[in-house]
Design a protein around this motif. Structure first.
Motif, PDB file in Angstrom:
ATOM      1  N   ARG A 148      12.300  -4.019 -30.086  1.00  0.00           N
ATOM      2  CA  ARG A 148      11.225  -3.412 -30.858  1.00  0.00           C
ATOM      3  C   ARG A 148      11.232  -1.907 -30.638  1.00  0.00           C
ATOM      4  N   ASP A 149      10.642  -1.208 -31.603  1.00  0.00           N
ATOM      5  CA  ASP A 149      10.472   0.250 -31.530  1.00  0.00           C
ATOM      6  C   ASP A 149       8.974   0.515 -31.620  1.00  0.00           C
ATOM      7  N   GLU A 150       8.370   0.951 -30.523  1.00  0.00           N
ATOM      8  CA  GLU A 150       6.917   1.037 -30.434  1.00  0.00           C
ATOM      9  C   GLU A 150       6.461   2.435 -30.039  1.00  0.00           C
ATOM     10  N   ALA A 151       5.205   2.736 -30.376  1.00  0.00           N
ATOM     11  CA  ALA A 151       4.509   3.917 -29.868  1.00  0.00           C
ATOM     12  C   ALA A 151       3.162   3.436 -29.344  1.00  0.00           C
ATOM     13  N   ILE A 152       2.845   3.826 -28.124  1.00  0.00           N
ATOM     14  CA  ILE A 152       1.641   3.328 -27.454  1.00  0.00           C
ATOM     15  C   ILE A 152       0.786   4.519 -27.051  1.00  0.00           C
ATOM     16  N   LEU A 153      -0.503   4.488 -27.425  1.00  0.00           N
ATOM     17  CA  LEU A 153      -1.444   5.553 -27.048  1.00  0.00           C
ATOM     18  C   LEU A 153      -2.342   5.049 -25.930  1.00  0.00           C
ATOM     19  N   ILE A 154      -2.405   5.836 -24.865  1.00  0.00           N
ATOM     20  CA  ILE A 154      -3.187   5.508 -23.672  1.00  0.00           C
ATOM     21  C   ILE A 154      -4.236   6.587 -23.474  1.00  0.00           C
ATOM     22  N   ASP A 155      -5.466   6.197 -23.178  1.00  0.00           N
ATOM     23  CA  ASP A 155      -6.526   7.194 -23.007  1.00  0.00           C
ATOM     24  C   ASP A 155      -6.604   7.652 -21.556  1.00  0.00           C
ATOM     25  N   PRO A 156      -7.452   8.662 -21.242  1.00  0.00           N
ATOM     26  CA  PRO A 156      -7.518   9.192 -19.872  1.00  0.00           C
ATOM     27  C   PRO A 156      -8.006   8.194 -18.823  1.00  0.00           C
ATOM     28  N   ARG A 157      -8.541   7.062 -19.253  1.00  0.00           N
ATOM     29  CA  ARG A 157      -8.939   6.032 -18.291  1.00  0.00           C
ATOM     30  C   ARG A 157      -7.809   5.041 -18.032  1.00  0.00           C
ATOM     31  N   GLY A 158      -6.685   5.228 -18.707  1.00  0.00           N
ATOM     32  CA  GLY A 158      -5.555   4.332 -18.525  1.00  0.00           C
ATOM     33  C   GLY A 158      -5.594   3.119 -19.426  1.00  0.00           C
ATOM     34  N   THR A 159      -6.451   3.144 -20.437  1.00  0.00           N
ATOM     35  CA  THR A 159      -6.576   2.018 -21.361  1.00  0.00           C
ATOM     36  C   THR A 159      -5.626   2.191 -22.539  1.00  0.00           C
ATOM     37  N   VAL A 160      -4.913   1.138 -22.886  1.00  0.00           N
ATOM     38  CA  VAL A 160      -4.057   1.167 -24.069  1.00  0.00           C
ATOM     39  C   VAL A 160      -4.947   1.052 -25.301  1.00  0.00           C
ATOM     40  N   LEU A 161      -4.989   2.107 -26.115  1.00  0.00           N
ATOM     41  CA  LEU A 161      -5.830   2.118 -27.301  1.00  0.00           C
ATOM     42  C   LEU A 161      -5.170   1.457 -28.496  1.00  0.00           C
ATOM     43  N   ARG A 162      -3.856   1.533 -28.571  1.00  0.00           N
ATOM     44  CA  ARG A 162      -3.156   0.958 -29.714  1.00  0.00           C
ATOM     45  C   ARG A 162      -1.679   0.839 -29.381  1.00  0.00           C
ATOM     46  N   THR A 163      -1.048  -0.119 -30.033  1.00  0.00           N
ATOM     47  CA  THR A 163       0.404  -0.273 -29.987  1.00  0.00           C
ATOM     48  C   THR A 163       0.886  -0.345 -31.424  1.00  0.00           C
ATOM     49  N   LYS A 216       7.178   0.605 -35.559  1.00  0.00           N
ATOM     50  CA  LYS A 216       7.769   1.363 -36.658  1.00  0.00           C
ATOM     51  C   LYS A 216       7.775   0.531 -37.936  1.00  0.00           C
ATOM     52  N   ALA A 217       7.240   1.109 -39.011  1.00  0.00           N
ATOM     53  CA  ALA A 217       7.104   0.371 -40.270  1.00  0.00           C
ATOM     54  C   ALA A 217       8.334   0.495 -41.161  1.00  0.00           C
ATOM     55  N   HIS A 218       9.131   1.548 -40.963  1.00  0.00           N
ATOM     56  CA  HIS A 218      10.295   1.779 -41.825  1.00  0.00           C
ATOM     57  C   HIS A 218      11.544   2.017 -40.964  1.00  0.00           C
ATOM     58  N   THR A 265     -11.449  10.553 -30.797  1.00  0.00           N
ATOM     59  CA  THR A 265     -11.409  11.113 -29.448  1.00  0.00           C
ATOM     60  C   THR A 265     -12.231  12.398 -29.429  1.00  0.00           C
ATOM     61  N   PRO A 266     -12.484  12.954 -28.265  1.00  0.00           N
ATOM     62  CA  PRO A 266     -13.152  14.264 -28.221  1.00  0.00           C
ATOM     63  C   PRO A 266     -12.345  15.370 -28.896  1.00  0.00           C
ATOM     64  N   TYR A 267     -11.090  15.110 -29.196  1.00  0.00           N
ATOM     65  CA  TYR A 267     -10.219  16.103 -29.821  1.00  0.00           C
ATOM     66  C   TYR A 267      -9.906  15.727 -31.271  1.00  0.00           C
ATOM     67  N   GLY A 268     -10.833  15.028 -31.918  1.00  0.00           N
ATOM     68  CA  GLY A 268     -10.662  14.654 -33.308  1.00  0.00           C
ATOM     69  C   GLY A 268     -10.064  13.259 -33.461  1.00  0.00           C
ATOM     70  N   ARG A 269      -9.821  12.916 -34.698  1.00  0.00           N
ATOM     71  CA  ARG A 269      -9.225  11.614 -35.011  1.00  0.00           C
ATOM     72  C   ARG A 269      -7.707  11.715 -34.871  1.00  0.00           C
ATOM     73  N   ILE A 270      -7.145  10.898 -33.981  1.00  0.00           N
ATOM     74  CA  ILE A 270      -5.717  10.947 -33.699  1.00  0.00           C
ATOM     75  C   ILE A 270      -5.045   9.720 -34.309  1.00  0.00           C
ATOM     76  N   ALA A 271      -4.002   9.965 -35.103  1.00  0.00           N
ATOM     77  CA  ALA A 271      -3.204   8.898 -35.707  1.00  0.00           C
ATOM     78  C   ALA A 271      -1.761   9.064 -35.270  1.00  0.00           C
ATOM     79  N   ASN A 272      -0.948   8.046 -35.505  1.00  0.00           N
ATOM     80  CA  ASN A 272       0.473   8.225 -35.227  1.00  0.00           C
ATOM     81  C   ASN A 272       1.327   7.299 -36.080  1.00  0.00           C
ATOM     82  N   VAL A 273       2.529   7.777 -36.376  1.00  0.00           N
ATOM     83  CA  VAL A 273       3.604   6.973 -36.947  1.00  0.00           C
ATOM     84  C   VAL A 273       4.846   7.268 -36.117  1.00  0.00           C
ATOM     85  N   ILE A 274       5.972   6.688 -36.491  1.00  0.00           N
ATOM     86  CA  ILE A 274       7.208   6.903 -35.739  1.00  0.00           C
ATOM     87  C   ILE A 274       8.280   7.457 -36.662  1.00  0.00           C
ATOM     88  N   CYS A 275       8.740   8.653 -36.412  1.00  0.00           N
ATOM     89  CA  CYS A 275       9.928   9.279 -36.994  1.00  0.00           C
ATOM     90  C   CYS A 275      10.057   9.069 -38.501  1.00  0.00           C
TER      91      CYS A 275
END
Length: 511
Positions: free
Chosen positions: A337-352, A355-357, A377-387
């Motif tokens: 698999r090809d994944e991107a994982i976002l972890i918050d400052p408490r060490g919690t996995v927020l999303r996994t 890659k869609a394409h 987040t306190p720094y705005g809405r954070i999104a992600n995709v992969i490459c």
């Protein structure tokens, strides 16, 4: 006595003045040569994207329909081959078939212009080619697996920020329409038409440039910023891991089945380097840290331990941490698999996110669901995709303030691929951070300004690959975000309406 004469028709689709044919053939090689430098590659010249349609459109207007269309298709095939070669992608069955199919699609605007314009009045005739260019660019992203990686003229204009602002309204298709409009107008003048059409085309283009310049000058982004660090593992440990993985001739499946002692030390060295870089950048003030695509390479059995180490680091450093993970599995045909994982400052996995394409012909991962996660987040809405996901405008159309794009390119294509990300940032109205494992990393704001950049192969240090940017935490809502691909659909509808109009028989007139 009334004398009935033949209707006052334009030249037929096969008849052209004999005096023009001698000047036809130089247009084809010149137009093809210009197109080679307007394909979204590392050798692009922005002005070439405006020149080649003028020359090739002239060629089709002076040629017979069938041979003219075949030669235009051949020219686009040559451009596709050139792009593959300059980008060092490598030919395979998928790439070869894709090149032929894309060239056929890109020929359609020229064919439509050749068949329809002789049967239309000047104003509607002038819309055939630009509407066709925009419509075909849109269709490529809908029906093909290539997105805007190839076939989009907007990416060739990424450095022209006043012009680029139009994509915030029309999507990337607006740039293709403008370029097509210039080509259509130039050919009308070439045919001896009045200058009124040229004045209209000039007025439209100047209006777009003035509006874009005004947006940059009078509506600068007003927002606090957050320090974001992109870190890539040093080349020493990266090269050692590559050498280890290369020993397995059976590929990812062999890596997954290998004894831990054969692969784990090299993988752990890369992970330790990334964790150390994260600590360093957090201590320097970074609040968000992003690793590249496939930064962590791990067997499926060891994935939990690798993610746990990243969670501990995010918690101890107090940062939002985005990690790219390449999981090696023994399950065919993807073997991982090809994944991107976002972890918050408490060490919690927020999303996994998966890659869609996957890249056609070279990646066998099972595609993700294409749902782009957005986290507040306190720094705005954070999104992600992969490459490669970022090459699909529909996928990138999300309400976010910061878009993280972990990526993995190579020397020949890294800069060209990252340059295209500026278009996505302006379309979506968000800051975009593209951290590239082996290419050019860059951060853009919502107007396309480059906030920071780093070339993996040009840095002087082999063991510190870092990009730092101060990024606005608030994006803007764009027209394109609200109306989607309405402009592209209008171009398709316009082309269909013009086709119906041109197909109607003309009334014979009495003289």
């Amino acid at each position: 006595m009334t004398d009935t004469a033949a209707p006052n028709r334009p030249l037929s689709a096969t008849a052209r003045p004999a005096r023009s044919r001698g000047h036809t053939w130089p247009l084809l090689p010149l137009g093809t040569l210009a197109m080679l430098f307007a394909v979204g590659g590392r050798w692009d010249i922005a002005v070439a994207a405006w020149v080649f349609p003028v020359l090739l459109l002239r060629f089709t207007r002076l040629s017979r329909v069938r041979p003219g269309a075949l030669w235009i298709w051949a020219a686009h095939c040559a451009a596709a081959v050139f792009w593959v070669q300059e980008s060092a992608i490598g030919f395979n069955a998928v790439v070869f078939a894709g090149a032929l199919a894309l060239a056929a699609l890109q020929t359609l605007p020229f064919l439509a212009d050749r068949l329809l314009t002789p049967r239309l009045r000047p104003v509607p005739a002038s819309l055939v080619f630009p509407a066709g260019v925009a419509a075909v660019e849109f269709l490529i992203t809908v029906v093909s697996p290539f997105g805007t990686a190839y076939g989009s003229l907007a990416v060739t204009q990424h450095a022209d920020l006043p012009l680029l602002q139009v994509v915030a309204v029309t999507g990337p298709w607006g740039v293709g329409f403008l370029i097509g409009n210039v080509a259509s107008t130039a050919n009308r003048l070439w045919d001896g038409a009045s200058w009124r059409g040229a004045l209209g085309c000039t007025a439209v283009l100047l209006s777009v440039l003035l509006a874009g310049g005004a947006r940059l000058a009078f509506f600068p982004l007003q927002s606090t910023t957050v320090r974001i660090a992109g870190v890539t593992a040093g080349r020493t440990v990266t090269d050692a891991l590559k050498a280890t993985l290369a020993r397995f001739a059976d590929g990812p499946g062999g890596v997954a089945a290998a004894p831990a002692t054969a692969v784990r030390p090299a993988m752990a060295a890369v992970e330790d380097d990334l964790l150390a870089a994260t600590r360093r950048e957090a201590a320097a003030g970074a609040k968000i840290v992003i690793w590249p695509e496939e930064a962590v390479r791990t067997r499926e059995a060891d994935e939990g331990a690798a993610i746990a180490a990243a969670r501990r680091q995010a918690r101890s450093s107090g940062v939002y941490l985005e990690i790219g993970v390449r999981v090696y599995s023994t399950t065919a045909p993807a073997f991982g698999r090809d994944e991107a994982i976002l972890i918050d400052p408490r060490g919690t996995v927020l999303r996994t996110y998966q890659k869609a394409h996957p890249i056609p012909g070279s990646e066998k991962f099972t595609p993700g669901d294409g749902h782009v996660p957005v986290v507040r987040t306190p720094y705005g809405r954070i999104a992600n995709v992969i490459c490669y996901d970022a090459d699909f405008p529909a996928l990138m159309r999300v309400r976010a303030d910061i878009m993280l794009v972990p990526s993995h390119d190579w020397r020949e294509y890294g800069r060209a691929h990252t340059d295209k990300a500026a278009v996505s940032a302006v379309e979506g109205g968000y800051a975009l951070i593209r951290q590239d494992a082996e290419g050019v990393s860059a951060a853009y704001d919502a107007e396309g300004h480059v906030l920071a950049a780093s070339d993996y192969f040009a840095t002087g240090r082999r063991d510190r690959q870092t990009m730092v940017a101060y990024v606005p935490v608030r994006g803007v809502t764009t027209v394109y975000d609200r109306i989607g691909d309405t402009f592209a659909w209008l171009c398709l509808a316009t082309l269909a309406a013009l086709t119906v109009t041109a197909a109607r028989p003309r009334r014979r007139a009495d003289r």
